[in-house]
Design an enzyme around this catalytic site. Structure first.
Site, PDB file in Angstrom:
ATOM      1  N   GLU A  72     -10.004   6.370   2.576  1.00 14.01           N
ATOM      2  CA  GLU A  72     -10.827   5.349   3.215  1.00 14.01           C
ATOM      3  C   GLU A  72      -9.897   4.208   3.590  1.00 14.01           C
ATOM      4  O   GLU A  72      -8.809   4.088   3.044  1.00 14.01           O
ATOM      5  CB  GLU A  72     -11.880   4.841   2.234  1.00 14.01           C
ATOM      6  CG  GLU A  72     -11.356   3.785   1.241  1.00 14.01           C
ATOM      7  CD  GLU A  72     -10.302   4.284   0.265  1.00 14.01           C
ATOM      8  OE1 GLU A  72     -10.295   5.508  -0.008  1.00 14.01           O
ATOM      9  OE2 GLU A  72      -9.487   3.468  -0.217  1.00 14.01           O
ATOM     10  N   SER A  87       2.055  -9.766  -0.538  1.00 11.91           N
ATOM     11  CA  SER A  87       1.642  -8.353  -0.508  1.00 11.91           C
ATOM     12  C   SER A  87       1.856  -7.662   0.833  1.00 11.91           C
ATOM     13  O   SER A  87       2.001  -6.448   0.880  1.00 11.91           O
ATOM     14  CB  SER A  87       0.174  -8.243  -0.924  1.00 11.91           C
ATOM     15  OG  SER A  87      -0.635  -9.090  -0.135  1.00 11.91           O
ATOM     16  N   LYS A 109       0.811  -1.215   0.000  1.00 16.90           N
ATOM     17  CA  LYS A 109       0.000   0.000   0.000  1.00 16.90           C
ATOM     18  C   LYS A 109       0.852   1.276   0.000  1.00 16.90           C
ATOM     19  O   LYS A 109       0.435   2.296  -0.516  1.00 16.90           O
ATOM     20  CB  LYS A 109      -0.931   0.015   1.220  1.00 16.90           C
ATOM     21  CG  LYS A 109      -1.955  -1.100   1.261  1.00 16.90           C
ATOM     22  CD  LYS A 109      -3.113  -0.782   0.364  1.00 16.90           C
ATOM     23  CE  LYS A 109      -4.274  -1.750   0.361  1.00 16.90           C
ATOM     24  NZ  LYS A 109      -4.216  -2.993   1.060  1.00 16.90           N
TER      25      LYS A 109
HETATM   26  C1  LIG Z   1      -5.091  -4.120   0.990  1.00 16.01           C
HETATM   27  C2  LIG Z   1      -4.338  -5.360   0.859  1.00 16.01           C
HETATM   28  C3  LIG Z   1      -4.595  -6.285  -0.164  1.00 16.01           C
HETATM   29  C4  LIG Z   1      -5.744  -6.154  -1.121  1.00 16.01           C
HETATM   30  O1  LIG Z   1      -5.722  -5.007  -1.924  1.00 16.01           O
HETATM   31  P1  LIG Z   1      -5.340  -5.053  -3.466  1.00 16.01           P
HETATM   32  O2  LIG Z   1      -5.711  -3.698  -3.950  1.00 16.01           O
HETATM   33  O3  LIG Z   1      -6.148  -6.146  -4.082  1.00 16.01           O
HETATM   34  O4  LIG Z   1      -3.891  -5.324  -3.548  1.00 16.01           O
HETATM   35  C5  LIG Z   1      -3.781  -7.390  -0.283  1.00 16.01           C
HETATM   36  N1  LIG Z   1      -2.767  -7.613   0.585  1.00 16.01           N
HETATM   37  C6  LIG Z   1      -2.498  -6.758   1.601  1.00 16.01           C
HETATM   38  C7  LIG Z   1      -1.365  -7.076   2.510  1.00 16.01           C
HETATM   39  C8  LIG Z   1      -3.261  -5.607   1.759  1.00 16.01           C
HETATM   40  O5  LIG Z   1      -2.975  -4.767   2.768  1.00 16.01           O
END
Ligand SMILES: *Cc1c(COP(=O)(O)O)cnc(C)c1O
Length: 408
Positions: free
Chosen positions: A122, A388, A100
């Site tokens: 948000e 992620s 993010k």
């Molecule tokens: C917010 C989040 C996601 C999902 O959001 P995408 O926009 O689909 O990437 C995935 N993994 C983590 C660790 C997140 O914080």
């Protein structure tokens, strides 16, 4: 453009048309009063984003403050168990613990150049709120984050982190009191203050130009991973896999590989506890096109077009919509989308913890479970996975489920 020997259309490379459409998806379904603010943003994106000056400032911040490039890690333990060669792109190592931050830093720098006086955002699980609050603190901009009251209860540590960075966190009790309601409220704030306020959207959703802007800022993931993997291993992956909530980490990984026809691209959605409405958040697998939050894309809705409730053990995937570019990539077949259940995700999370010493976010655990299934289908495959985020934020949830023992 990279030479591949194949003709790749502009559509497949993902340039939205002048109306912000990815194929038939995307667009701009917003109140008239927001059009000047959106036009101002679009002009800024067009003018500022590609400029050398901005690119250099962004790269410096990503390197010196956010910790990029993030590592690419070979996961031999998982590879042995799954019968594959598994490479993890470590977005969990980026500042504030997830991908993010790539988007938050970029948009805050853009907002400053657009002379914004305050930022609104948000957040669902709170990761985007934390990243935005941190980037705003760094840039000296006041920050207001809307968050559903249900999520505030589920994600207390992230609320505290936002407050530490000086952000104002506003609880949203309306609607489902989760991410969807929080986006509604953030947009309402923007409608009331369209001149001085910059709305910092957290995924590749919303009205044009957000899906394009966020994609451009997240595609650093795939650019780095492609270069790192070629450097270390000398070859491209057979499969690249990522979880899909709104779709920003997935498109960030995939974008750089779209033109590599040999690379299979797979997005993993949250299958939750079952296939009935309200039991999952598998928008591309089980939804139909419709309009949500200013954009035409796949959407979980009932026969009357009412948006359905969703469920996932992972708060960050618990959203009934998905980015318009993913809808296009689903329909033109360049990306496959699969679903994994809460249980499969928890099991893969446990395996990653025990064999790699890495605690992934519950969202990322969906990508791991997807990779495990793909490895079973294609033994020996070289798999690149977007990890992620880190799972510290999920410890409460994990300890409530089986005391963190997911070996069964
Ligand atoms: C917010 C989040 C996601 C999902 O959001 P995408 O926009 O689909 O990437 C995935 N993994 C983590 C660790 C997140 O914080």
């Amino acid at each position: 453009m990279r030479q591949t020997g194949h003709e790749i259309s502009a559509e497949r490379l993902g340039m939205p048309d002048t109306n912000g459409r990815f194929g038939e998806f995307g667009g701009r379904f917003v109140p008239e009063i927001l059009m000047p603010a959106i036009a101002h943003l679009e002009d800024g994106v067009r003018r500022i984003l590609p400029s050398d000056d901005f690119t250099q400032e962004l790269q410096r911040e990503l390197r010196e403050w956010a910790g990029r490039p993030t590592a690419l890690t070979l996961a031999p333990g998982l590879g042995r168990q799954w019968g594959a060669e598994v490479w993890l792109k470590r977005e969990d190592l980026a500042h504030t613990g997830a991908h993010k931050i790539n988007n938050a830093v970029g948009q805050v720098l853009l907002a400053r150049r657009l002379q914004a006086k305050r930022i609104v955002a948000e957040t669902g699980a709170g990761q985007h709120g934390v990243a935005t609050a941190a980037a705003c603190a760094r840039a000296g901009l006041p920050c207001t984050v809307y968050m559903g009251s249900v999520d505030i209860r589920r994600q207390a540590p992230n609320v505290a982190r936002m407050k530490m960075f000086g952000a104002e966190v506003i609880a949203v009790d309306s609607g489902d009191a989760t991410l969807r309601a929080a986006i509604d409220e953030a947009m309402r704030d923007w409608v009331c203050n369209p001149v001085d306020t910059y709305y910092l959207l957290g995924s590749v959703v919303g009205p044009h130009p957000y899906p394009y802007l966020v994609r451009e800022l997240q595609s650093v993931i795939g650019r780095e991973a492609r270069r790192q993997l070629l450097e270390i291993s000398g070859a491209l992956p057979d499969i690249a896999v990522a979880c899909v909530g709104g779709g920003s980490n997935a498109i960030g990984l995939f974008h750089e590989f779209i033109a590599d026809e040999s690379v299979r691209l797979v997005g993993v959605e949250a299958g939750g506890t079952g296939s009935e409405p309200g039991e999952h958040a598998a928008t591309l697998a089980r939804g139909k096109p419709g309009v949500l939050h200013g954009c035409y894309s796949f959407l979980l809705q009932d026969g009357d077009g009412q948006v359905l409730e969703t469920h996932s053990v992972s708060a960050g995937l618990d959203y009934p919509g998905v980015g318009p570019e993913h809808s296009m990539l689903r329909n033109n077949g360049r990306v496959e989308y699969i679903t994994v259940s809460d249980r499969e995700a928890l099991q893969a999370l446990g395996e990653c913890c025990r064999s790699e010493g890495i605690l992934p976010a519950l969202e990322s655990a969906h990508a791991l479970a997807g990779a495990k299934r793909l490895a079973a289908e294609k033994p020996g495959a070289k798999i690149l996975l977007c990890l992620s985020g880190r799972g510290d934020k999920d410890l409460d949830t994990l300890m409530k489920i089986a005391d963190g023992d997911f070996s069964q």
